[in-house]
Design a protein around this motif. Structure first.
Motif, short mmCIF file in Angstrom:
data_model
loop_
_atom_site.label_atom_id
_atom_site.label_comp_id
_atom_site.label_asym_id
_atom_site.label_seq_id
_atom_site.Cartn_x
_atom_site.Cartn_y
_atom_site.Cartn_z
N MET A 92 -2.08 5.17 -16.63
CA MET A 92 -2.29 5.38 -15.18
C MET A 92 -3.77 5.12 -14.83
O MET A 92 -4.66 5.63 -15.51
N GLN A 93 -3.99 4.35 -13.77
CA GLN A 93 -5.38 4.12 -13.37
C GLN A 93 -5.94 5.38 -12.71
O GLN A 93 -5.22 6.18 -12.14
N ARG A 94 -7.26 5.55 -12.81
CA ARG A 94 -7.91 6.69 -12.15
C ARG A 94 -8.59 6.21 -10.88
O ARG A 94 -9.22 5.17 -10.85
N VAL A 95 -8.43 6.98 -9.81
CA VAL A 95 -9.09 6.65 -8.54
C VAL A 95 -10.40 7.43 -8.49
O VAL A 95 -10.37 8.66 -8.45
N ASP A 125 -17.47 4.30 -6.25
CA ASP A 125 -17.81 3.26 -7.22
C ASP A 125 -18.76 2.29 -6.53
O ASP A 125 -18.33 1.36 -5.85
N GLY A 145 -4.28 11.28 -11.63
CA GLY A 145 -5.32 10.26 -11.73
C GLY A 145 -6.24 10.17 -10.53
O GLY A 145 -6.90 9.14 -10.33
N ARG A 189 -9.37 0.28 -2.95
CA ARG A 189 -8.28 -0.69 -2.79
C ARG A 189 -7.03 -0.03 -2.22
O ARG A 189 -6.83 1.18 -2.38
N ASP A 205 -3.99 -0.10 -3.25
CA ASP A 205 -3.15 0.58 -4.25
C ASP A 205 -3.75 1.92 -4.65
O ASP A 205 -3.03 2.87 -4.97
N GLU A 206 -5.07 2.02 -4.61
CA GLU A 206 -5.71 3.30 -4.93
C GLU A 206 -5.48 4.31 -3.81
O GLU A 206 -5.23 5.50 -4.05
N GLN A 225 -2.11 5.63 -4.17
CA GLN A 225 -2.03 6.61 -5.26
C GLN A 225 -2.49 7.99 -4.79
O GLN A 225 -1.89 9.01 -5.15
#
Ligand SMILES: *Cc1c(COP(=O)(O)O)cnc(C)c1O
Length: 363
Positions: free
Chosen positions: A1-4, A8, A303, A349, A351-352, A355
């Motif tokens: 799983m990607q982390r938000v 950044d 995430g 993004r 998708d983030e 999430q």
């Protein structure tokens, strides 16, 4: 799983790398490193954006607060009033300037200074009331000014989180007697390091701030104002800020969109502080929950990064809590246990964002 991530900075830096290098290169070619043409142009461009006050570049937002307080404090007064839920910056600045601080409680919906609590703390010792446009929301400066006027106190707008926010009376930073800005990299207008600014319409306050940021000089080598220091905005930072000023409005718009998406997916157990219209620039996306710590764990398990702005109210900070032991700010103290900031920055993004929405919805 990607982390938000909460933030950044590398995304904007990578995207704008070539333009930033061009700005930096221009400064190198000019031979000016402090208070040169980029610095002067930035001061006037920001002044225009704010609707006309004079702008004085300084080295950080905390310096801007301190210099603004010193420049604007009416003669014979020495007390600063502020909310206690804004990260301690105004407290730090006032204590450095040698002023006494009194705290007033905030409004439960806006989290900004509540004008109704001001009357009980204002007297003829209070010279300045700091209104922080918290999380990017333009606070109600008019009502605060109305209460202050009857006590002879001036109003300082802390705009560190709200640059670009507009009200019916004009942009924040041009509404009250004096204002402060921060260009710390994560702010809506961020430098490549530290930076800040003071804004004032009153020529006497502006002149005092201009002197105080540079040793108290009223002219070269002549100290006309006591309490001065060295707090300048570098030419390199000014050049980058001028470049980034062009993207400020689009970034603020994107931030509002992100908060609107979060608000649309929140359930009854999570309240997303709204950020609608140009009176909010979405510096932070803050949610309120009675089960804040469980929410934080839940987001982490999905995430999603989070943080608390701010966990310890100023009057409970260990370094000086003893001085304020008898101060009680019920709304401020309760909110400190309920607030949670979730990821927001313009380069997030889709998708983030989704999430984060899904994680909020499944709590
Ligand atoms: C960031 C911030 C400051 C301080 O700015 P620095 O540039 O970090 O000194 C002051 N007030 C508020 C509300 C802030 O968010």
């Amino acid at each position: 799983m990607q982390r938000v991530p909460m933030n950044d900075l590398s995304r904007a830096l990578t995207r704008d790398h070539a333009e930033i290098l061009r700005s930096v290169s221009g400064v190198l070619s000019s031979g000016w490193l402090v208070q040169g043409p980029e610095h002067n142009a930035f001061e006037s461009e920001l002044g225009e954006l704010l609707g006309g006050p004079e702008v004085i570049g300084v080295a950080s937002g905390t310096d801007a607060l301190e210099i603004a307080m010193r420049a604007a404090m009416p003669a014979g007064r020495s007390v600063v009033v502020t909310a206690a839920n804004c990260g301690g910056y105004a407290t730090t600045a006032a204590r450095r300037a040698g002023f006494t601080i009194r705290y007033a409680d905030v409004d439960v919906d806006t989290h900004c200074l509540d004008p109704r609590h001001l009357d009980s703390v204002l007297d003829d010792q209070v010279g300045i009331v700091v209104v922080t446009h918290l999380y990017g929301r333009a606070a109600d400066v008019r009502d605060v000014q109305a209460v202050c006027a009857s006590h002879g106190a001036l109003v300082l707008e802390d705009c560190a989180q709200a640059i670009g926010a507009a009200t019916a009376d004009g942009p924040v930073g041009g509404l009250a007697d004096v204002a402060s800005f921060s260009f710390y990299p994560t702010k809506n207008l961020g430098a490549l390091g530290d930076g800040g600014a003071v804004a004032a319409r009153d020529p006497a306050i502006a002149a005092a701030a201009r002197a105080l940021r540079q040793y108290g000089w009223t002219s070269k080598y002549t100290i006309g104002h006591d309490g001065g220091r060295n707090s300048r905005l570098d030419e390199l930072q000014a050049a980058v800020l001028r470049l980034r000023l062009h993207g400020l409005e689009a970034g603020n718009h994107r931030r509002r969109e992100i908060i609107a998406a979060y608000a649309a997916s929140a359930t009854a157990s999570v309240r997303v502080l709204p950020a609608e219209g140009t009176g909010h620039v979405g510096h932070l996306a803050v949610v309120v929950s009675d089960r804040r710590d469980q929410l934080r764990q839940h987001l982490d398990a999905h995430g999603v990064g989070s943080d608390v702005h701010y966990p310890v109210p100023d009057h409970r900070q260990p370094a000086f809590a003893a001085e304020y032991a008898d101060v009680s700010l019920p709304v401020t103290e309760r909110l400190a246990g309920q607030i949670l900031s979730v990821p927001i920055f313009p380069e997030l993004r889709d998708d983030e964002i989704q999430q984060v929405c899904d994680a909020l919805a499944s709590f």
